[in-house]
Design a protein around this motif. Structure first.
Motif, mmCIF file in Angstrom:
data_model
loop_
_atom_site.group_PDB
_atom_site.id
_atom_site.type_symbol
_atom_site.label_atom_id
_atom_site.label_comp_id
_atom_site.label_asym_id
_atom_site.label_seq_id
_atom_site.Cartn_x
_atom_site.Cartn_y
_atom_site.Cartn_z
ATOM 1 N N HIS A 171 0.827 -1.206 0.000
ATOM 2 C CA HIS A 171 0.000 0.000 0.000
ATOM 3 C C HIS A 171 0.863 1.258 0.000
ATOM 4 O O HIS A 171 0.620 2.194 -0.769
ATOM 5 C CB HIS A 171 -0.930 0.008 1.217
ATOM 6 C CG HIS A 171 -1.709 1.277 1.363
ATOM 7 N ND1 HIS A 171 -2.810 1.571 0.597
ATOM 8 C CD2 HIS A 171 -1.521 2.361 2.173
ATOM 9 C CE1 HIS A 171 -3.274 2.763 0.923
ATOM 10 N NE2 HIS A 171 -2.507 3.265 1.876
ATOM 11 N N MET B 17 2.703 1.651 -3.339
ATOM 12 C CA MET B 17 1.785 2.120 -4.370
ATOM 13 C C MET B 17 1.485 3.601 -4.205
ATOM 14 O O MET B 17 1.560 4.386 -5.157
ATOM 15 C CB MET B 17 0.481 1.328 -4.307
ATOM 16 C CG MET B 17 0.537 -0.053 -4.924
ATOM 17 S SD MET B 17 -1.106 -0.818 -4.884
ATOM 18 C CE MET B 17 -0.829 -2.242 -5.938
ATOM 19 N N THR C 53 -4.296 4.101 -5.342
ATOM 20 C CA THR C 53 -4.115 2.646 -5.277
ATOM 21 C C THR C 53 -5.073 1.927 -6.225
ATOM 22 O O THR C 53 -4.704 0.942 -6.861
ATOM 23 C CB THR C 53 -4.334 2.151 -3.842
ATOM 24 O OG1 THR C 53 -5.514 2.770 -3.299
ATOM 25 C CG2 THR C 53 -3.153 2.518 -2.957
ATOM 26 N N THR C 54 -6.297 2.422 -6.326
ATOM 27 C CA THR C 54 -7.251 1.852 -7.276
ATOM 28 C C THR C 54 -6.747 2.024 -8.703
ATOM 29 O O THR C 54 -6.797 1.095 -9.515
ATOM 30 C CB THR C 54 -8.628 2.527 -7.133
ATOM 31 O OG1 THR C 54 -9.085 2.390 -5.785
ATOM 32 C CG2 THR C 54 -9.640 1.911 -8.075
ATOM 33 N N LEU D 156 -3.652 -0.195 -9.386
ATOM 34 C CA LEU D 156 -4.040 -1.604 -9.363
ATOM 35 C C LEU D 156 -4.707 -1.997 -10.684
ATOM 36 O O LEU D 156 -4.429 -3.074 -11.237
ATOM 37 C CB LEU D 156 -4.980 -1.875 -8.190
ATOM 38 C CG LEU D 156 -5.426 -3.322 -8.008
ATOM 39 C CD1 LEU D 156 -4.225 -4.243 -7.853
ATOM 40 C CD2 LEU D 156 -6.347 -3.450 -6.802
ATOM 41 N N PHE E 12 -2.093 -2.589 -13.260
ATOM 42 C CA PHE E 12 -1.449 -3.897 -13.150
ATOM 43 C C PHE E 12 -2.381 -5.016 -13.636
ATOM 44 O O PHE E 12 -1.911 -6.035 -14.148
ATOM 45 C CB PHE E 12 -1.005 -4.166 -11.715
ATOM 46 C CG PHE E 12 0.277 -3.472 -11.345
ATOM 47 C CD1 PHE E 12 1.467 -3.834 -11.944
ATOM 48 C CD2 PHE E 12 0.292 -2.459 -10.396
ATOM 49 C CE1 PHE E 12 2.660 -3.202 -11.618
ATOM 50 C CE2 PHE E 12 1.472 -1.821 -10.060
ATOM 51 C CZ PHE E 12 2.668 -2.190 -10.676
ATOM 52 N N ALA F 247 2.104 -7.164 -8.221
ATOM 53 C CA ALA F 247 2.523 -5.766 -8.135
ATOM 54 C C ALA F 247 3.465 -5.602 -6.953
ATOM 55 O O ALA F 247 3.178 -6.085 -5.846
ATOM 56 C CB ALA F 247 1.311 -4.853 -7.967
ATOM 57 N N VAL G 274 -1.653 -9.941 -5.940
ATOM 58 C CA VAL G 274 -2.835 -9.187 -5.541
ATOM 59 C C VAL G 274 -4.018 -10.125 -5.411
ATOM 60 O O VAL G 274 -4.305 -10.929 -6.312
ATOM 61 C CB VAL G 274 -3.151 -8.076 -6.561
ATOM 62 C CG1 VAL G 274 -4.359 -7.269 -6.106
ATOM 63 C CG2 VAL G 274 -1.944 -7.167 -6.742
ATOM 64 N N VAL H 201 -9.584 -7.926 -3.909
ATOM 65 C CA VAL H 201 -9.161 -6.531 -4.022
ATOM 66 C C VAL H 201 -9.343 -6.035 -5.450
ATOM 67 O O VAL H 201 -9.761 -4.894 -5.677
ATOM 68 C CB VAL H 201 -7.696 -6.391 -3.575
ATOM 69 C CG1 VAL H 201 -7.238 -4.939 -3.723
ATOM 70 C CG2 VAL H 201 -7.524 -6.854 -2.142
ATOM 71 N N ILE H 202 -9.052 -6.894 -6.420
ATOM 72 C CA ILE H 202 -9.238 -6.516 -7.824
ATOM 73 C C ILE H 202 -10.700 -6.235 -8.113
ATOM 74 O O ILE H 202 -11.049 -5.254 -8.783
ATOM 75 C CB ILE H 202 -8.704 -7.628 -8.749
ATOM 76 C CG1 ILE H 202 -7.192 -7.792 -8.567
ATOM 77 C CG2 ILE H 202 -9.044 -7.336 -10.202
ATOM 78 C CD1 ILE H 202 -6.619 -8.965 -9.319
ATOM 79 N N ALA I 96 -11.655 -2.900 -6.641
ATOM 80 C CA ALA I 96 -11.127 -1.782 -7.428
ATOM 81 C C ALA I 96 -11.956 -1.551 -8.686
ATOM 82 O O ALA I 96 -12.285 -0.408 -9.040
ATOM 83 C CB ALA I 96 -9.668 -2.048 -7.794
#
Length: 449
Positions: A230, A233, A320-321, A324, A327, A341, A346, A350-351, A354
């Motif tokens: 975090h 990033m 961060t979004t 991400l 990536f 990443a 990841v 979380v993906i 996002a």
């Protein structure tokens, strides 16, 4: 008993609590700003103006429908300042505590991994998180207020009391990324003054990083290799966007006689840097935004939409979004089955979060832009800029805010509230409501593209 059960169910989720709390703060602020003592004119302020200003302050946006420095009295300005501080501290504290609550819902192995990765404090240290947010906020605000106060006193012939007040007001407004200024033209009068613009820009950047990043940098600032994903990033994307934003703003406006064209080369770079910082959701401007080129305005819209760091005072979809999703695209283009990443894999959850935040944010901006165009009859460019500024809680404007009809003002009020609380509320709701399906459906592969 039934009413008690309903109340518990309604407020059992942290996201519900923060929404109710912010709505209550906005309503209280509206009532205070409607008092006759809050404005300089005769009688009280109308409901929509008070509601718009209160929402903009609590949501640390900075859009205004009246001039802050002349319309509001000293009492009204203090109310606005208190609402800004309350909104900024509330968001940072809530976002940090929600991080702890999310880790509490994880399994033991996942919690241990997350603790090792983020170096987060334990669940028993929520008080430490809250007090840490308050201490860091007040320390930064005091330092910036001191520099600004001395500058206004020594260089601009303000009285010591007035200089101190100006320093405190703009320090709190900057650190909380609010963008409220006590001059009708924001900071245009100080466009080339580094003793005013640099402290404000640094406060904006620092406030936009987020408490988890501050907490980690305080302990590991000399060892970037051990920073969490975090923090890596947030820092890398923040620096990258500031550099690219400065280059873009300076190059795009270099020969525009109404903006940078009137300054020397070093001054153009300096002002370009300042305007690369402000779309991180601060809202101050030292140039006339309405006089900028269309390409500059579009680039500013992109920067506003991305925003700043999570668990900070910045808005937008968060850096961060943004990185991400980059990536995710990078992994798909390379044909990789997993998204990696910064030397970490990841998590799929979380993906999905996002993607959900990004797509819903795009929908909110596009939908509100269409609605505002139908209500005002204004062209796409300024309306899109205004809608993005409201949703990303930035506060920059091309100058159309003062002339919008009441219906459009109410749309912007909803956008500011949604943009301030929507992403963080959505992510916390998704994370805390995670549940496993006890069966799997057959796999399907629709044609994409």
């Amino acid at each position: 008993m039934a009413g008690r059960v309903v109340r518990r169910r309604w407020l059992r989720h942290p996201a519900q609590t923060i929404v109710v709390g912010f709505a209550a703060a906005i309503l209280v602020g509206t009532a205070l700003l409607m008092l006759p003592v809050a404005s300089t004119g005769a009688g009280g302020t109308d409901f929509v103006t008070a509601l718009f200003t209160s929402t903009s302050a609590v949501c640390v946006t900075g859009l205004v429908v009246v001039d802050t420095g002349t319309y509001w009295s000293a009492f009204g300005e203090v109310v606005i300042l208190a609402l800004i501080q309350l909104g900024g501290l509330g968001i940072m504290t809530f976002a940090s505590v929600v991080g702890l609550l999310i880790s509490r819902r994880m399994g033991l192995r996942t919690r241990l991994s997350a603790a090792a990765e983020t170096k987060a404090v334990g669940l028993a240290d929520i008080r430490k998180v809250v007090t840490g947010v308050v201490k860091v906020s007040l320390l930064v605000e005091a330092a910036v207020a001191l520099v600004l106060g001395l500058r206004f006193w020594l260089a601009y012939d303000e009285s010591p009391g007035r200089a101190a007040y100006l320093g405190v007001f703009h320090s709190i407004s900057a650190f909380n990324n609010a963008g409220f200024a006590l001059w009708a033209d924001s900071l245009i009068g100080y466009v080339t003054d580094p003793w005013v613009c640099v402290p404000i820009a640094l406060a904006v950047i620092f406030g936009g990083l987020g408490f988890p990043v501050w907490f980690e940098l305080r302990r590991e600032i000399r060892r970037p290799k051990v920073w969490s994903m975090h923090t890596k990033m947030t820092i890398s994307v923040t620096v990258g966007l500031l550099v690219l934003g400065t280059v873009f703003m300076t190059a795009s406006e270099w020969s525009n006689p109404d903006t940078l064209g009137a300054f020397s080369a070093p001054q153009r770079v300096f002002v370009g840097f300042f305007h690369a910082v402000m779309p991180r959701t601060a809202g101050f401007n030292s140039l006339d935004v309405g006089a900028m080129n269309d390409s500059t305005l579009l680039g500013t819209v992109v920067l506003m939409f991305i925003g700043g760091g999570s668990a900070g005072t910045a808005g937008g979809i968060k850096v961060t979004t943004f990185i991400l999703l980059f990536f995710v695209i990078y992994a798909e283009v390379r044909g990789e089955s997993r998204v990696n990443a910064f030397d970490r894999q990841v998590d799929d959850r979380v993906i999905r979060q996002a993607l959900t935040v990004a797509l819903l944010s795009v929908g909110a901006v596009v939908g509100s832009t269409l609605l505002l165009m139908s209500l005002t009859g204004l062209p796409l460019g300024p309306v899109l800029f205004e809608a993005t500024s409201a949703f990303a809680t930035v506060g920059l404007s091309t100058g159309i805010t003062y002339d919008l009809p009441t219906s459009a003002d109410l749309v912007l009020v909803g956008l500011m509230f949604l943009g301030r609380l929507g992403p963080i509320t959505l992510v916390s709701a998704l994370a805390l409501r995670e549940r496993r399906r006890h069966y799997e459906l057959p796999e399907g592969r629709p044609i994409i593209g």
